[in-house]
Design a protein around this motif. Structure first.
Motif, PDB file in Angstrom:
ATOM      1  N   ARG A   1      -1.312  -5.583 -11.252  1.00 31.34           N
ATOM      2  CA  ARG A   1      -0.432  -6.414 -12.077  1.00 31.34           C
ATOM      3  C   ARG A   1       1.048  -6.252 -11.722  1.00 31.34           C
ATOM      4  NH1 ARG A   1      -2.645  -8.894 -16.363  1.00 31.34           N
ATOM      5  NH2 ARG A   1      -4.804  -8.369 -16.920  1.00 31.34           N
ATOM      6  N   LEU A   2       1.338  -5.239 -10.943  1.00 29.48           N
ATOM      7  CA  LEU A   2       2.734  -4.997 -10.572  1.00 29.48           C
ATOM      8  C   LEU A   2       3.209  -5.937  -9.474  1.00 29.48           C
ATOM      9  CD1 LEU A   2       5.237  -3.156 -10.948  1.00 29.48           C
ATOM     10  CD2 LEU A   2       4.266  -1.651  -9.202  1.00 29.48           C
ATOM     11  N   PHE A   3       2.277  -6.429  -8.651  1.00 30.02           N
ATOM     12  CA  PHE A   3       2.648  -7.229  -7.492  1.00 30.02           C
ATOM     13  C   PHE A   3       2.190  -8.674  -7.641  1.00 30.02           C
ATOM     14  CE2 PHE A   3       1.980  -2.877  -5.937  1.00 30.02           C
ATOM     15  CZ  PHE A   3       3.245  -2.628  -5.439  1.00 30.02           C
TER      16      PHE A   3
ATOM     17  N   LYS B   1       0.484 -12.041  -6.306  1.00 27.67           N
ATOM     18  CA  LYS B   1      -0.660 -12.322  -5.443  1.00 27.67           C
ATOM     19  C   LYS B   1      -0.229 -13.213  -4.290  1.00 27.67           C
ATOM     20  CE  LYS B   1      -3.825 -14.865  -7.217  1.00 27.67           C
ATOM     21  NZ  LYS B   1      -4.964 -15.308  -8.083  1.00 27.67           N
ATOM     22  N   GLN B   2      -0.762 -12.921  -3.105  1.00 30.38           N
ATOM     23  CA  GLN B   2      -0.417 -13.691  -1.913  1.00 30.38           C
ATOM     24  C   GLN B   2      -1.371 -14.868  -1.729  1.00 30.38           C
ATOM     25  OE1 GLN B   2       2.214 -13.057   0.205  1.00 30.38           O
ATOM     26  NE2 GLN B   2       2.845 -11.457  -1.219  1.00 30.38           N
ATOM     27  N   ASN B   3      -0.820 -16.075  -1.537  1.00 32.01           N
ATOM     28  CA  ASN B   3      -1.634 -17.235  -1.197  1.00 32.01           C
ATOM     29  C   ASN B   3      -2.011 -17.172   0.273  1.00 32.01           C
ATOM     30  OD1 ASN B   3      -1.565 -18.416  -3.749  1.00 32.01           O
ATOM     31  ND2 ASN B   3       0.455 -19.300  -3.350  1.00 32.01           N
ATOM     32  N   ARG B   4      -2.893 -18.059   0.698  1.00 27.98           N
ATOM     33  CA  ARG B   4      -3.313 -18.073   2.100  1.00 27.98           C
ATOM     34  C   ARG B   4      -2.154 -18.400   3.034  1.00 27.98           C
ATOM     35  NH1 ARG B   4      -9.274 -21.028   2.268  1.00 27.98           N
ATOM     36  NH2 ARG B   4     -10.371 -19.422   1.039  1.00 27.98           N
ATOM     37  N   ASP B   5      -1.188 -19.146   2.531  1.00 31.35           N
ATOM     38  CA  ASP B   5      -0.063 -19.501   3.394  1.00 31.35           C
ATOM     39  C   ASP B   5       1.018 -18.434   3.396  1.00 31.35           C
ATOM     40  OD1 ASP B   5       0.961 -19.719   0.878  1.00 31.35           O
ATOM     41  OD2 ASP B   5       1.525 -21.845   1.033  1.00 31.35           O
ATOM     42  N   GLY B   6       0.735 -17.308   2.714  1.00 30.34           N
ATOM     43  CA  GLY B   6       1.674 -16.193   2.741  1.00 30.34           C
ATOM     44  C   GLY B   6       2.663 -16.190   1.602  1.00 30.34           C
ATOM     45  N   ARG B   7       2.699 -17.259   0.810  1.00 31.85           N
ATOM     46  CA  ARG B   7       3.623 -17.295  -0.313  1.00 31.85           C
ATOM     47  C   ARG B   7       3.069 -16.499  -1.476  1.00 31.85           C
ATOM     48  NH1 ARG B   7       4.845 -23.501  -1.314  1.00 31.85           N
ATOM     49  NH2 ARG B   7       2.566 -23.523  -1.133  1.00 31.85           N
ATOM     50  N   ALA B   8       3.953 -15.973  -2.289  1.00 30.60           N
ATOM     51  CA  ALA B   8       3.524 -15.135  -3.407  1.00 30.60           C
ATOM     52  C   ALA B   8       3.545 -15.918  -4.691  1.00 30.60           C
ATOM     53  CB  ALA B   8       4.445 -13.928  -3.531  1.00 30.60           C
ATOM     54  N   GLU B   9       2.586 -15.615  -5.553  1.00 36.03           N
ATOM     55  CA  GLU B   9       2.573 -16.208  -6.883  1.00 36.03           C
ATOM     56  C   GLU B   9       2.337 -15.097  -7.893  1.00 36.03           C
ATOM     57  OE1 GLU B   9      -2.077 -17.471  -7.522  1.00 36.03           O
ATOM     58  OE2 GLU B   9      -0.653 -18.969  -6.801  1.00 36.03           O
ATOM     59  N   ALA B  10       2.844 -15.245  -9.080  1.00 34.47           N
ATOM     60  CA  ALA B  10       2.735 -14.208 -10.089  1.00 34.47           C
ATOM     61  C   ALA B  10       1.296 -14.008 -10.501  1.00 34.47           C
ATOM     62  CB  ALA B  10       3.596 -14.563 -11.298  1.00 34.47           C
ATOM     63  N   ARG B  11       0.932 -12.723 -10.694  1.00 35.85           N
ATOM     64  CA  ARG B  11      -0.403 -12.423 -11.203  1.00 35.85           C
ATOM     65  C   ARG B  11      -0.437 -12.670 -12.702  1.00 35.85           C
ATOM     66  NH1 ARG B  11      -3.707  -9.622  -7.711  1.00 35.85           N
ATOM     67  NH2 ARG B  11      -2.695  -8.801  -5.857  1.00 35.85           N
ATOM     68  N   ARG B  12      -1.526 -13.211 -13.182  1.00 32.91           N
ATOM     69  CA  ARG B  12      -1.639 -13.522 -14.606  1.00 32.91           C
ATOM     70  C   ARG B  12      -2.435 -12.417 -15.323  1.00 32.91           C
ATOM     71  NH1 ARG B  12       0.097 -18.636 -15.384  1.00 32.91           N
ATOM     72  NH2 ARG B  12       0.204 -19.984 -13.569  1.00 32.91           N
TER      73      ARG B  12
ATOM     74  N   LYS C   1       0.824  -1.204   0.000  1.00 33.12           N
ATOM     75  CA  LYS C   1       0.000   0.000   0.000  1.00 33.12           C
ATOM     76  C   LYS C   1       0.862   1.260   0.000  1.00 33.12           C
ATOM     77  CE  LYS C   1      -4.137  -1.940   2.194  1.00 33.12           C
ATOM     78  NZ  LYS C   1      -5.022  -1.912   3.385  1.00 33.12           N
ATOM     79  N   VAL C   2       2.005   1.205   0.656  1.00 34.00           N
ATOM     80  CA  VAL C   2       2.915   2.353   0.644  1.00 34.00           C
ATOM     81  C   VAL C   2       3.380   2.635  -0.779  1.00 34.00           C
ATOM     82  CG1 VAL C   2       5.150   3.242   1.415  1.00 34.00           C
ATOM     83  CG2 VAL C   2       3.677   2.016   3.022  1.00 34.00           C
ATOM     84  N   VAL C   3       3.687   1.579  -1.502  1.00 38.12           N
ATOM     85  CA  VAL C   3       4.123   1.737  -2.890  1.00 38.12           C
ATOM     86  C   VAL C   3       3.003   2.327  -3.731  1.00 38.12           C
ATOM     87  CG1 VAL C   3       4.886   0.533  -4.974  1.00 38.12           C
ATOM     88  CG2 VAL C   3       5.801  -0.134  -2.747  1.00 38.12           C
ATOM     89  N   GLY C   4       1.810   1.736  -3.633  1.00 40.32           N
ATOM     90  CA  GLY C   4       0.702   2.159  -4.475  1.00 40.32           C
ATOM     91  C   GLY C   4       0.141   3.518  -4.149  1.00 40.32           C
ATOM     92  N   SER C   5       0.052   3.848  -2.849  1.00 38.72           N
ATOM     93  CA  SER C   5      -0.602   5.095  -2.442  1.00 38.72           C
ATOM     94  C   SER C   5       0.357   6.259  -2.266  1.00 38.72           C
ATOM     95  CB  SER C   5      -1.357   4.876  -1.122  1.00 38.72           C
ATOM     96  OG  SER C   5      -0.456   4.555  -0.072  1.00 38.72           O
TER      97      SER C   5
END
Length: 339
Positions: free
Chosen positions: A324-326, A328-339, A68-72
């Motif tokens: 699209r820049l970030f 997406k966070q899974n429920r376990d906290g791991r990140a996966e690329a947005r498609r 949010k700091v990045v986006g806002s």
């Protein structure tokens, strides 16, 4: 969506109006007529704005806090720092086109410092006695002759205690003070502040409220200079506290709703103020009584730029969609690329 608190929306509307009015009368601030008002505005409106900003940063442990700091903040900062540099060169007539991302352009210092405050906050709150320590550091920073405009370092340090105090602030603390006797006392404080600015304003340098210069640059190279900053802090707390007690918490028709869009007024009004300066308006009309119309004009300008109409048309610029820049966070906290 969380229900908005009309108290803080009303406060933000008042403060952004003061920001705009303060910038509009700044070229006239050395005159006997405008100096008391200018000093009164600057004695509290920046610290109070910083305090309110810190109040809304309590979710520092959320997973998307830094995103949010990045986006806002970071993206709008880069966009408007660029736009103001272009405006300065092509419209104002600056001698060179200069992009100074680490020396914020005029009003952009607040956004730059806000980025640093928000990124620093999760670590600062882990320090015992963080608030008094931040005040001591801010007072000592004035003795450093190189703590000035680069990276907004001086203002970032000077106003960080208010940001930190805002984080620790609880609304119930404010509500507990908003009693009739305290409101009467607060009105007396504001009245006394007005009298002080009128009678003694000629001997008060507004730079003490800017927080942007070391003591030596303010003609106070002595060890006692820190007392002046303490006095400025005291004025900010007294006057700002009085305003906080007096502001209404009731939803105000057509006004309270403007509190959600004050960033628009902050970032956009500078183009008009700088444009007025470039046209020679203040040189031509600076001695005229017509300049008092700048005050209601500033209030109306702040309201107009904070309107939903402006948000609909400029959201793409101030609130760009960066999904699209970030990742997406899974429920376990791991990140996966947005498609």
């Amino acid at each position: 969506m969380a229900k908005r608190d009309a108290y803080f929306d009303n406060m933000k509307v008042l403060l952004i109006a003061l920001v705009v009015v303060g910038h509009l009368i700044e070229p006239l601030s050395s005159s006997e007529a405008y100096r008391p008002l200018y000093l009164l505005i600057y004695s509290f409106h920046i610290p109070l704005f910083v305090l309110i900003s810190g109040y809304f940063c309590k979710e520092i442990t959320s997973s998307d806090y830094r995103i949010k700091v990045v986006g806002s903040l970071i993206v709008p900062y880069l966009i408007f720092e660029t736009l103001y540099s272009l405006f300065d060169y092509f419209v104002i007539g600056a001698q060179a086109l200069r992009f100074s991302y680490f020396t914020p352009y005029w009003l952009m210092w607040f956004i730059f410092s806000m980025i640093i405050w928000k990124m620093l906050l999760p670590y600062a709150v882990k320090i015992r006695w963080a608030l008094p320590i931040s005040f001591v550091i801010a007072i000592l920073a004035g003795y450093a002759v190189d703590a000035e405009y680069y990276a907004s370092i001086s203002r970032t340090i000077v106003f960080f205690p208010f940001f930190l105090a805002g984080y620790y602030l609880d609304k119930k603390h404010i509500d507990a003070l908003r009693t009739l006797p305290m409101k009467i006392a607060s009105a007396a404080v504001l009245g006394a502040a007005v009298l002080v600015m009128i009678n003694y304003g000629s001997g008060i340098r507004p730079e003490w409220f800017y927080g942007s210069l070391p003591y030596a640059a303010l003609d106070q190279p002595y060890w006692t200079a820190g007392l002046y900053r303490i006095a400025a802090y005291g004025a900010s707390v007294l006057i700002g506290g009085a305003v906080m007690i007096l502001i209404t918490g009731r939803p105000l028709p057509y006004i309270s709703v403007l509190g959600r869009n004050t960033l628009y007024a902050y970032l956009l009004h500078g183009f008009l103020v700088k444009g007025l300066i470039a046209t020679g308006f203040y040189e031509t009309y600076g001695e005229s009584a017509w300049t008092w119309l700048l005050i209601p004009f500033g209030v109306l300008l702040a309201a107009g730029l904070s309107s939903e109409w402006m948000r609909v048309r400029f959201a793409w610029l101030l609130e760009p969609n960066l999904d699209r820049l970030f990742k997406k966070q899974n429920r376990d906290g791991r990140a996966e690329a947005r498609r």
